[in-house]
Design a protein around this motif. Structure first.
Motif, PDB file in Angstrom:
ATOM      1  N   PHE A 185       0.807  -1.213   0.000  1.00 24.57           N
ATOM      2  CA  PHE A 185       0.000   0.000   0.000  1.00 24.57           C
ATOM      3  C   PHE A 185       0.847   1.272   0.000  1.00 24.57           C
ATOM      4  CE2 PHE A 185      -2.981  -3.205   1.330  1.00 24.57           C
ATOM      5  CZ  PHE A 185      -4.155  -2.837   0.684  1.00 24.57           C
ATOM      6  N   SER A 186       2.106   1.174   0.350  1.00 23.52           N
ATOM      7  CA  SER A 186       2.959   2.370   0.363  1.00 23.52           C
ATOM      8  C   SER A 186       3.233   2.883  -1.051  1.00 23.52           C
ATOM      9  CB  SER A 186       4.277   2.085   1.091  1.00 23.52           C
ATOM     10  OG  SER A 186       5.021   1.103   0.394  1.00 23.52           O
ATOM     11  N   ASN A 187       2.949   2.069  -2.060  1.00 27.15           N
ATOM     12  CA  ASN A 187       3.125   2.493  -3.454  1.00 27.15           C
ATOM     13  C   ASN A 187       1.998   3.412  -3.929  1.00 27.15           C
ATOM     14  OD1 ASN A 187       5.476   1.018  -3.729  1.00 27.15           O
ATOM     15  ND2 ASN A 187       4.420  -0.787  -4.505  1.00 27.15           N
ATOM     16  N   TYR A 188       0.932   3.480  -3.201  1.00 27.35           N
ATOM     17  CA  TYR A 188      -0.241   4.253  -3.630  1.00 27.35           C
ATOM     18  C   TYR A 188      -0.143   5.695  -3.134  1.00 27.35           C
ATOM     19  CZ  TYR A 188      -2.223  -0.361  -4.593  1.00 27.35           C
ATOM     20  OH  TYR A 188      -2.459  -1.632  -5.065  1.00 27.35           O
ATOM     21  N   LYS A 189      -0.020   6.606  -4.083  1.00 31.33           N
ATOM     22  CA  LYS A 189       0.095   8.035  -3.752  1.00 31.33           C
ATOM     23  C   LYS A 189      -1.026   8.869  -4.368  1.00 31.33           C
ATOM     24  CE  LYS A 189       4.212   7.363  -1.931  1.00 31.33           C
ATOM     25  NZ  LYS A 189       4.174   6.790  -0.625  1.00 31.33           N
ATOM     26  N   THR A 190      -1.691   8.326  -5.395  1.00 30.04           N
ATOM     27  CA  THR A 190      -2.744   9.080  -6.095  1.00 30.04           C
ATOM     28  C   THR A 190      -4.006   8.240  -6.205  1.00 30.04           C
ATOM     29  OG1 THR A 190      -1.968   8.307  -8.253  1.00 30.04           O
ATOM     30  CG2 THR A 190      -1.056  10.397  -7.456  1.00 30.04           C
ATOM     31  N   PHE A 191      -5.137   8.927  -6.319  1.00 28.38           N
ATOM     32  CA  PHE A 191      -6.415   8.230  -6.455  1.00 28.38           C
ATOM     33  C   PHE A 191      -7.333   9.007  -7.385  1.00 28.38           C
ATOM     34  CE2 PHE A 191      -7.353  11.310  -3.183  1.00 28.38           C
ATOM     35  CZ  PHE A 191      -8.704  11.615  -3.325  1.00 28.38           C
ATOM     36  N   ALA A 192      -8.319   8.297  -7.894  1.00 29.11           N
ATOM     37  CA  ALA A 192      -9.383   8.892  -8.709  1.00 29.11           C
ATOM     38  C   ALA A 192     -10.640   8.073  -8.468  1.00 29.11           C
ATOM     39  CB  ALA A 192      -9.002   8.880 -10.195  1.00 29.11           C
ATOM     40  N   TRP A 193     -11.760   8.640  -8.852  1.00 31.18           N
ATOM     41  CA  TRP A 193     -13.024   7.915  -8.738  1.00 31.18           C
ATOM     42  C   TRP A 193     -13.233   7.051  -9.970  1.00 31.18           C
ATOM     43  CZ3 TRP A 193     -15.968   7.589  -4.501  1.00 31.18           C
ATOM     44  CH2 TRP A 193     -15.682   8.482  -3.478  1.00 31.18           C
ATOM     45  N   MET A 194     -13.713   5.852  -9.756  1.00 28.07           N
ATOM     46  CA  MET A 194     -14.055   4.983 -10.873  1.00 28.07           C
ATOM     47  C   MET A 194     -15.102   5.695 -11.710  1.00 28.07           C
ATOM     48  SD  MET A 194     -14.536   0.997 -10.180  1.00 28.07           S
ATOM     49  CE  MET A 194     -13.020   0.094 -10.141  1.00 28.07           C
ATOM     50  N   PRO A 195     -14.947   5.682 -13.034  1.00 24.50           N
ATOM     51  CA  PRO A 195     -15.918   6.389 -13.865  1.00 24.50           C
ATOM     52  C   PRO A 195     -17.355   5.911 -13.664  1.00 24.50           C
ATOM     53  CG  PRO A 195     -13.991   5.772 -15.149  1.00 24.50           C
ATOM     54  CD  PRO A 195     -13.830   5.136 -13.802  1.00 24.50           C
ATOM     55  N   SER A 196     -17.535   4.657 -13.348  1.00 21.87           N
ATOM     56  CA  SER A 196     -18.896   4.120 -13.176  1.00 21.87           C
ATOM     57  C   SER A 196     -19.396   4.223 -11.740  1.00 21.87           C
ATOM     58  CB  SER A 196     -18.922   2.655 -13.614  1.00 21.87           C
ATOM     59  OG  SER A 196     -18.041   1.893 -12.797  1.00 21.87           O
ATOM     60  N   ALA A 197     -18.616   4.806 -10.846  1.00 22.86           N
ATOM     61  CA  ALA A 197     -19.010   4.893  -9.435  1.00 22.86           C
ATOM     62  C   ALA A 197     -20.269   5.737  -9.288  1.00 22.86           C
ATOM     63  CB  ALA A 197     -17.880   5.490  -8.600  1.00 22.86           C
TER      64      ALA A 197
END
Length: 182
Positions: free
Chosen positions: A30-42
Motif C-alpha cells: 500500500f505504500s506504493n499508492y500516492k494518487t487516487f481517482a473515482w471509478m468512472p462508473s461509481a
C-alpha cells in the motif's frame, strides 16, 4: 430485494457505535499508492430506491472520501494517472427489533389463580450500509474494502447529514492503508 446498492452510502449512517469492517489483500504494498481517482462508473444512487440516498448524499460522500484521502497525503488526479480507483456502494435494509416483557403478577378478587401478562413490541427501522472499495488501477483488482452500517435517522438537517457522513467515512478509512501487523 429492497435497496441493493450501497453508497457506502452513507450512510446516511446515523449514530451507530458499530465498528467498521475491513478486508484487504495482504500481498499488496500500500505504500506504493500516492494518487487516487473515482471509478468512472461509481454511483451511490444507481439501483437504490431510498430517499436518503440521493445526489446530495452522493456529493457528501465523495467530498468526505476526498478529504480523508488527502489528509493521508494522497492526491486526487485524473483516472489515467491514478494509482488506485475508488468505488462505493450504499444499501438500505429494513430490520425489525422485537422486545418481549413479562409484566405483573396478580390475583383477582373472588377468583382462584395467579397470572402474568406478556407484552411483545416490534419496531421496524432502516439500516444503511456504506462500502468503500479501493481498486488497483494497473491490475483492476480490488485491494481494500471497508464498510460500516448504522441505523438511519430521518428528519435531519443538511448539516447533521454532512457531519454523519464525514464521521462514517473517517471511521471506514481509519484502516486505510492497513498497518502491517507486528
Amino acid at each position: 430485494m429492497k435497496n441493493l446498492l450501497i453508497a457506502t452510502a452513507v450512510l446516511l449512517l446515523s449514530a451507530c457505535a458499530k465498528t467498521p469492517d475491513w478486508d484487504y489483500d495482504k500481498s499488496t504494498n500500500f505504500s506504493n499508492y500516492k494518487t487516487f481517482a473515482w471509478m468512472p462508473s461509481a454511483s451511490l444512487t444507481k439501483n437504490v430506491n431510498n430517499y436518503q440516498i440521493s445526489p446530495l448524499m452522493e456529493k457528501r460522500v465523495r467530498e468526505a472520501v476526498n478529504n480523508e484521502l488527502q489528509r493521508q497525503n494522497m492526491q486526487l488526479v485524473d483516472v489515467a494517472q491514478a494509482d488506485v480507483l475508488i468505488n462505493y456502494h450504499a444499501s438500505v435494509d429494513t430490520k425489525i427489533d422485537v422486545d418481549t416483557v413479562n409484566i405483573g403478577y396478580g390475583a383477582r378478587w373472588n377468583y382462584w389463580g395467579m397470572g402474568y401478562n406478556t407484552q411483545t413490541t416490534t419496531r421496524e427501522y432502516e439500516v444503511g450500509t456504506l462500502i468503500l472499495d479501493v481498486v488497483d488501477r494497473a491490475s483492476n483488482q480490488l485491494v481494500w474494502r471497508g464498510a460500516k452500517e448504522g441505523r438511519l435517522k430521518k428528519n435531519q438537517t443538511p448539516e447533521q447529514r454532512t457531519q454523519i457522513v464525514n464521521e462514517t467515512v473517517a471511521k471506514i478509512l481509519s484502516n486505510f492503508p492497513p498497518q502491517p501487523q507486528q
